[in-house]
Design an enzyme around this catalytic site. Structure first.
Site, PDB file in Angstrom:
ATOM      1  CB  THR A 159      24.060  48.314  44.589  1.00 13.65           C
ATOM      2  OG1 THR A 159      22.928  49.150  44.394  1.00 13.65           O
ATOM      3  CG2 THR A 159      24.758  48.719  45.875  1.00 13.65           C
ATOM      4  CG  HIS A 160      21.432  46.342  41.439  1.00 17.49           C
ATOM      5  ND1 HIS A 160      20.901  45.080  41.417  1.00 17.49           N
ATOM      6  CD2 HIS A 160      21.241  46.808  42.704  1.00 17.49           C
ATOM      7  CE1 HIS A 160      20.381  44.793  42.613  1.00 17.49           C
ATOM      8  NE2 HIS A 160      20.591  45.826  43.412  1.00 17.49           N
ATOM      9  CB  SER A 281      43.195  50.568  17.198  1.00 17.57           C
ATOM     10  OG  SER A 281      42.677  50.203  15.930  1.00 17.57           O
ATOM     11  CD  GLU A 294      40.431  45.158  26.474  1.00 19.47           C
ATOM     12  OE1 GLU A 294      39.470  44.921  25.734  1.00 19.47           O
ATOM     13  OE2 GLU A 294      41.432  45.804  26.097  1.00 19.47           O
ATOM     14  CD  GLN A 326      53.834  12.250  31.759  1.00 24.03           C
ATOM     15  OE1 GLN A 326      54.592  11.415  32.239  1.00 24.03           O
ATOM     16  NE2 GLN A 326      53.624  12.364  30.466  1.00 24.03           N
TER      17      GLN A 326
END
Ligand code: ARG
Length: 458
Positions: A159-160, A281, A294, A326
């Site tokens: 939580t949090h 990458s 992502e 349209q």
């Protein structure tokens, strides 16, 4: 200005349409994908016109055969779409007349493009929603399978985004199962309002011809028929609903995608995504990036944007049809494409993810996630919960100072906080025991999760 008075509606005009206007108003690049549904609707309409003796049966047969031939032309990529004919409806109608002659000009009797396009959108969306409902089932099945496969994996529940209480990974996965279940229900429910026949409303006021809308509805599989022609040609609620349901679905997809990104980071390292679903990458040779989740997270922006776009298009429109409508095409088509692709690939990732159960289990050891249970333990031994909460708070503070977990404290150390604590506490505080005690309906205890999986028949 280019002269062109050859439009299907050109009679009233003495000058042709400006080239810039032709390009600006044409929707054929976007709406050509409606062709199958447009033809399906036109065939039903032609059959009805013949049955009602509004046009000769011979002409209707020609029309139907002509439309079927046009469908084959478009299927085969042999149809030359023309922006001069604005949209898919007029491209097909012009070709029909080219192919079958004067009979082609009778197809549009008792019909307007306004009720025609409303029909096409409903037929199209009905098919898309049906595919989406099925693909959500597949995603749910993958989630349930993964839950079953990893039934004994314990992880920190957050939580949090702070460690809170240990839970079964399976329970966490089944949370998404339920979220996608609600999405499915929303799409199923939306069919109720998509499946309404607008054809027969004409441009706005209905038609003077003795049409049989019940017959057309039967041919096209519509259980209901619109009751007000003004509403029928200007209603796009069914699209708004689709975009809203898709947006909520994308909230769920995006949250799950976000967890994939977090969990596959070196900081969490809870899962490993399959190589085939990651990219590298161009600069950093060591990178394996979670681009797919992502992108799913990112695509939520488009889908929410489409909902916003259509709400804005609709909000100030006077009744009934306005050309603004349209602009409903791009939001619908792009959302449907995005939803289908994202749901499908999400299922593939769930099926292919590698769970690093040791890492999860290890993480579940830290963070004092059994603190609530120590309080419950004291409550079971007669202490009031508020008092127990206070005691355990002090235990935790002591542990932080010592750099120890609660269960690493000696009996003597624990006794200093409460003499109600005995050596049973050590078993009581293990993550397995902590999870296993959450047996109340809906809790993470293994037996609950097993029962749920049985319900889901995986
Ligand atoms: N292409 C138009 C649309 O998608 C079809 C309806 C045109 N109707 C009209 N009255 N101009 O909305």
């Amino acid at each position: 200005m280019k002269k062109s008075n050859s439009k299907l509606w050109g009679g009233r005009f003495s000058a042709g349409t400006a080239e810039s206007v032709e390009a600006f108003t044409a929707s054929i690049d976007v709406d050509s994908r409606l062709y199958r549904h447009d033809i399906m609707g036109s065939i039903a309409h032609a059959k009805m016109l013949a049955k009602q003796k509004i046009i000769p049966s011979r002409d209707a047969r020609k029309i139907v055969r002509g439309l079927e031939a046009i469908r084959r032309e478009i299927d085969a990529g042999k149809f030359a779409f023309s922006p001069a004919d604005e949209d898919i409806h007029m491209n097909i109608e012009r070709r029909l007349t080219e192919k079958i002659g004067a009979a082609g000009g009778k197809l549009h009797t008792a019909r307007s493009r306004n009720d025609q396009v409303a029909l096409d959108m409903r037929l199209y969306l009905r098919d898309e929603v049906t595919v989406i409902i099925e693909s959500l089932s597949v995603l749910q099945r993958e989630l349930a399978r993964a839950a079953k496969k990893h039934l004994d994996v314990i992880m920190p529940g957050y939580t949090h985004l702070q460690r809170a209480q240990p839970v079964l990974l399976a329970h966490h996965l089944l949370a998404y199962y339920d979220m996608f279940g609600r999405d499915r229900e929303r799409f199923i429910d939306s069919l109720e309002r998509i499946n309404v026949l607008p054809l027969g409303s004409g441009a706005i006021a209905g038609t003077t011809f003795p049409i049989d809308r019940v017959y057309v509805a039967k041919l096209l599989g519509f259980p209901r028929i619109s009751k007000n022609s003004i509403d029928a040609v200007s209603d796009r609620d069914f699209l708004l609903e689709f975009l809203a349901a898709s947006s909520i679905l994308f909230v769920h997809l995006s949250r799950w995608a976000d967890e994939f990104v977090l969990w596959s980071s070196q900081e969490f390292a809870f899962i490993e995504l399959p190589d085939g679903y990651c990219t590298g990458s161009s600069m950093m040779p060591q990178k394996k990036n979670p681009d797919v989740p992502e992108l799913i997270r990112g695509k939520s922006g488009r889908v929410f944007g489409h909902l916003q776009a259509l709400l804005t298009i609709m909000k100030g429109l006077p009744l009934a049809y306005n050309r603004d409508l349209q602009e409903d095409k791009v939001p619908l088509f792009d959302t449907a494409d995005t939803v289908k692709a994202s749901v499908r690939i999400m299922g593939e990732i769930v099926a292919g993810m590698k769970v690093r159960r040791e890492r999860m289990r290890e993480a579940a050891r830290d963070g004092f996630m059994n603190a609530t249970d120590l309080a419950d333990y004291l409550v079971e031994r007669g202490m009031a919960f508020r008092a127990a909460h206070e005691v355990v708070g002090r235990v935790v503070q002591f542990c932080i100072g010592q750099g120890k977990r609660i269960e690493e404290l000696s009996m003597a150390e624990l006794k200093r906080f409460s003499d109600r604590i005995d050596k049973k506490v050590y078993n009581y505080l293990s993550a397995e025991a902590v999870v296993g005690r959450r047996r109340a309906l809906g809790g993470t205890a293994r037996q609950n999760v097993v029962r749920r999986l049985k319900e889901l028949r995986v």
